[in-house]
Design an enzyme around this catalytic site. Structure first.
Site, short mmCIF file in Angstrom:
data_model
loop_
_atom_site.label_atom_id
_atom_site.label_comp_id
_atom_site.label_asym_id
_atom_site.label_seq_id
_atom_site.Cartn_x
_atom_site.Cartn_y
_atom_site.Cartn_z
N GLN A 491 37.19 44.06 43.54
CA GLN A 491 36.33 44.18 44.79
C GLN A 491 37.60 44.75 45.95
O GLN A 491 36.89 45.43 47.02
CB GLN A 491 35.75 42.63 45.13
CG GLN A 491 34.94 42.79 46.35
CD GLN A 491 33.72 42.92 46.23
OE1 GLN A 491 33.24 43.47 45.28
NE2 GLN A 491 33.65 43.48 47.65
N GLU A 492 38.40 44.32 45.41
CA GLU A 492 39.51 44.67 46.68
C GLU A 492 39.86 45.83 47.24
O GLU A 492 39.68 46.20 47.61
CB GLU A 492 40.93 43.49 46.81
CG GLU A 492 40.95 42.20 46.73
CD GLU A 492 41.07 41.90 48.13
OE1 GLU A 492 40.83 42.52 49.09
OE2 GLU A 492 40.79 40.54 48.48
#
Length: 642
Positions: A491-492
């Site tokens: 996600q990052e």
């Protein structure tokens, strides 16, 4: 095309470096307006996959009637690259501004990416043959809280002359502008009001600058519509700071406002209260009565009901949404949950069953409600491309351009090229493209393609796990679950080691510079300097230590720790309820859109990675668990950079 394939796969690094140098020279020549330097760079790039960009740069520099023939020739190409459509849009704006409607009419139907400026030029053209229809469409554009392009102004002016846009529509747009904090637009709109309704624009500025002072020092007896509008705007701004203070101020002036404006106030007061987790939010929404709530307000009315465990209100709020909003996965799930509590299991299960086939946060939760296994469906409909398909895909000029742009760290351009190239791909083609991207370590593009499939899937491409060897030492050292770490990294950064956010977060684990320095001090890393944050092993060491830090602060609760990693530990702590909250409800009522979406995706990713790693997996609902109530113990502030 065979030459293109050899270009990237067989040419030495020095040749590729020359292409990169020429391309950067062409970009710089366009930026500074140096046609001679641009022509030289373009000549070197003409037999490479980047030729469309080079030609676009030339035409962009000479956009005008003298280049009409060359522009037409370029636009006559197949839509091989997004820069072809980009030039088409720029050329159409040039033609529209000069009212060259014949040429505009010939080119406009071929445009793919249409913006408001071009829409308004097209409506100006339509107005010549269908004035009523064009002005009716222009009226739809009018209702925006943002400034619109100059090409829309003649349409709006004529619509006002014809009565298609009247005083009521002007006030309505002013409200929309102020709801978006766009005082500039609101001030401009004042001049469109009848003379008797015009009010000082400075009132809006005062209300924006210091809403509390404006409300305390302004008299509202016999106030006109403009002053009341400014007051409602000030109350909205004040409510974002403190719903309690806004409501207290409202009680002093409420009687000076007509009933419709009172209901309008309570719609926004309920919205602000819900975001602040104020227990009075549902009361305020109820006082709003039959006021038309916008999608944001309805969403937060539903979230306030979830937090209050008021399932009847959850169902009623979702039922009040327009069909497109109701069809979103989030509201289908919570509607089903409400139906289940309200004793309508058949309707609930029908919604759960439909939603459970979707591979996302709400699909997983719906599957849990039906008793499905964690990660159910991951092994079905699998497709593995062959070597010949991989080679053919990699030989496509658009894919070659993406590879080159990515190599040059021009990730925005690479993403646009990739999206354009794959926009009409079948499931099979998407998986082949995803595998090409994976082999070239473009993990973000690989994920982008793999997660768009509908029938055929490859979850190893949707959820890749690069750098596992680099991670192991830190995982064991800090006692972190590998699936959760991968869920967060995906996600990052989507595993782009050079990723950098607008806020300055960097690298695989998107560490903020101040956080990196703090962690470096904590672990005794000598000689740390800012540039090291981009090194893979350093970024992993810093990021996993920070994950361990926030995790331990919350007794290893992954929901709170994920929220803390994104928004800071103090905020994650403040968002808890006065009573224990179901994990999914805690997440759903996070006030920050970015953090709410982030935590959902991290937790959903964790389920899939756990399954792919062959680890024993709880269901998503079990992982989310129960978030304990806020208490006065251990309420000290922690390091909170993120």
């Amino acid at each position: 095309m065979k030459f293109v394939l050899l270009l990237l796969l067989a040419l030495p690094a020095s040749a590729l470096a020359d292409i990169e140098s020429d391309f950067r020279a062409a970009r710089e020549a366009l930026r500074v307006g140096n046609p001679a330097r641009l022509d030289k760079a373009v000549e070197h790039l003409k037999d490479t996959p980047l030729e469309p960009y080079a030609t676009y740069y030339q035409l962009r520099m000479h956009l005008g009637p003298k280049a009409t023939a060359q522009i037409r020739e370029f636009l006559a190409r197949s839509n091989e690259s997004p820069v072809v459509d980009q030039l088409r849009g720029e050329w159409l704006k040039y033609l529209g501004e000069r009212e060259n409607w014949a040429e505009f009419a010939a080119e406009y139907p071929h445009l793919v990416n249409i913006d408001d400026e071009l829409t308004c030029y097209a409506l100006q053209l339509r107005e010549q043959s269908d004035a009523a229809g064009a002005l009716a469409e222009a009226r739809k554009l009018w209702f925006s809280g943002e400034e619109l392009p100059d090409s829309c102004a003649p349409l709006f002016s004529e619509a006002m002359k014809q009565g298609v846009i009247g005083e009521a529509e002007v006030w309505q747009r002013m409200r929309l502008a102020l709801e978006n904090n766009n005082t500039t637009l609101a001030r401009q709109l004042i001049k469109n009001l009848p003379k008797a309704q015009v009010f000082p624009a400075a009132e809006l500025s005062m209300a924006a600058r210091n809403p509390r002072r404006y409300l305390e020092r302004t008299r509202f007896e016999n106030a006109g519509t403009g002053r009341r509008l400014a007051a409602l705007f000030a109350l909205q701004r004040l409510a974002r700071q403190s719903p309690q203070i806004a409501f207290a101020r409202w009680e002093h002036i409420a009687n000076f406002f007509p009933e419709e404006e009172q209901r309008y106030f309570f719609g926004w007061q309920g919205y602000a209260g819900a975001q602040a987790h104020d227990e009075r939010a549902l009361v305020w929404f109820s006082v709003a009565g039959d006021a038309a709530l916008n999608p944001r307000q309805l969403a937060w009315r539903t979230r306030a009901a979830l937090r209050a465990n008021n399932w009847r209100e959850v169902w009623e709020s979702i039922s009040a949404m327009a069909p497109p909003q109701q069809s979103e996965g989030v509201w289908r799930y919570w509607k089903a949950r409400a139906l289940k509590v309200l004793g309508r299991p058949a309707e609930a299960n029908a919604l759960f069953a439909e939603l459970s086939s979707e591979y996302n946060f709400y699909g997983q939760l719906a599957s849990d409600e039906l008793g499905g296994a964690p990660g159910a469906g991951m092994d079905s409909m699998h497709y593995q491309p062959g070597d010949s398909e991989i080679e053919a895909m990699q030989a496509q000029p658009a894919i070659q351009r993406t590879l080159l742009l990515y190599r040059m760290d021009l990730r925005t351009e690479a993403a646009k090229e990739w999206a354009w190239a794959t926009r009409n791909f079948s499931d099979q083609q998407l998986l082949v493209a995803a595998e090409v991207a994976r082999r070239n370590e473009m993990y973000d593009r690989s994920i982008n393609a793999a997660e768009r499939t509908v029938q055929l899937h490859d979850f190893n491409l949707r959820y890749p796990a690069p750098y596992r060897e680099n991670l192991q030492e830190n995982l064991h050292k800090h006692g972190l679950e590998e699936a959760w770490v991968y869920g967060l990294m995906r996600q990052e950064s989507r595993f782009a080691t050079k990723a950098k956010s607008d806020a300055g977060a960097a690298g695989l684990m998107q560490i903020m510079p101040d956080t990196a320095r703090w962690v470096a001090r904590q672990i005794g890393m000598r000689g740390y300097r800012k540039g090291l944050i981009h090194q893979l092993d350093v970024n992993i060491k810093l990021g996993t230590y920070y994950m361990k830090t926030v995790s331990h602060q919350f007794d290893d609760n992954p929901v709170l720790a994920s929220a803390a990693y994104n928004a800071g530990p103090n905020r994650a702590r403040q968002w808890r309820g006065k009573q224990p909250l179901e994990g999914a409800i805690y997440i759903e009522t996070i006030p920050f859109d970015e953090t709410r979406d982030y935590v959902k995706k991290v937790m959903s990713n964790t389920i899939y990675y756990s399954r792919l790693f062959g680890q024993t997996s709880q269901s998503l609902k079990q992982r989310l668990g129960i978030i304990e109530a806020e208490n006065q113990k251990n309420q000290k502030s922690y390091y909170d950079e993120r």
